[in-house]
Design an enzyme around this catalytic site. Structure first.
Site, short mmCIF file in Angstrom:
data_model
loop_
_atom_site.label_atom_id
_atom_site.label_comp_id
_atom_site.label_asym_id
_atom_site.label_seq_id
_atom_site.Cartn_x
_atom_site.Cartn_y
_atom_site.Cartn_z
N GLY A 49 -73.13 36.34 24.84
CA GLY A 49 -73.79 35.18 25.44
C GLY A 49 -73.13 33.85 25.19
O GLY A 49 -73.79 32.81 25.29
N CYS A 50 -71.83 33.83 24.86
CA CYS A 50 -71.11 32.58 24.64
C CYS A 50 -70.21 32.27 25.83
O CYS A 50 -69.64 33.18 26.45
CB CYS A 50 -70.25 32.66 23.37
SG CYS A 50 -71.19 32.56 21.84
N LEU A 51 -70.06 30.98 26.14
CA LEU A 51 -69.16 30.58 27.22
C LEU A 51 -67.72 30.90 26.86
O LEU A 51 -66.92 31.21 27.74
CB LEU A 51 -69.32 29.08 27.49
CG LEU A 51 -70.70 28.61 27.97
CD1 LEU A 51 -70.71 27.09 28.10
CD2 LEU A 51 -71.05 29.26 29.30
#
Length: 199
Positions: free
Chosen positions: A108-110
């Site tokens: 869930g990290c950019l």
């Protein structure tokens, strides 16, 4: 003003950050000791672990993390706070290529983020972290430095609300804020797994 900051060397920035955190730690320690002394004088008892300091009315933070949070709170300028995170990225320990595995990847990290955890002989958790984005790497370094050396139990008690207290949330986009919380969540799960704690 920004031009003067840009002329600061990496060594100078390192010393400023170390002194900043050290001074806050000393002040906080005296505060804890004075608080305990007042209770001792009245005959009442209080148990406050020395390595924990109350960061808010609802949560306890490991001492190193609390010191870093309080130091960042003193940075009122968002650009300066941003620069400090970039500086932390430059001080991060090298991340071995062999640890870039799916189990260490933060979901869930950019940006692509990895976090690895180990347990030492004293039962303290130590982390390594890395990212392909310098700003995100600074956020990882902030957590790695603040949580390493703590017990798994103390790490589980960390309230994510400290991100607002430190002023970090105001300097990040919503996506990076969520990524930061995902980093913390994975670090908590890894610490719990090392000690066999429920998650």
């Amino acid at each position: 003003m920004y031009r003067k900051v840009e002329r600061l060397t990496k060594a100078t920035m390192t010393m400023l950050w170390i002194c900043w955190v050290f001074v806050w730690g000393v002040v906080a320690s005296f505060g804890v000791q004075a608080f305990q002394s007042r209770h001792a004088a009245t005959g009442s008892q209080i148990k406050l672990p020395y390595h924990l300091l109350r960061a808010s009315s609802d949560s306890l933070l490991p001492r190193k993390l609390n010191d870093a949070v309080q130091a960042l709170k003193l940075v009122n300028d968002e650009q300066m706070r941003y620069r400090q995170l970039l500086f932390l990225a430059s001080t991060a320990k090298p991340f071995p290529p062999g640890l870039r595995i799916p189990e260490n990847k933060v979901p869930g990290c950019l940006s692509t983020v990895y976090v690895h955890a180990e347990l030492d002989s004293d039962g303290a958790v130590h982390y390594l972290g890395d990212s392909d984005s310098q700003l995100t790497k600074g956020l990882v370094a902030f957590l790695v430095d603040g949580l390493s050396g703590s017990s798994a139990e103390d790490i589980q008690n960390v309230d994510p609300g400290f991100i607002k207290e430190a002023g970090i949330a105001q300097s990040l986009t919503p996506g990076r804020n969520n990524g930061f919380l995902n980093m913390l969540a994975l670090m908590k799960r890894k610490a719990a797994a090392l000690q066999g704690l429920p998650t």
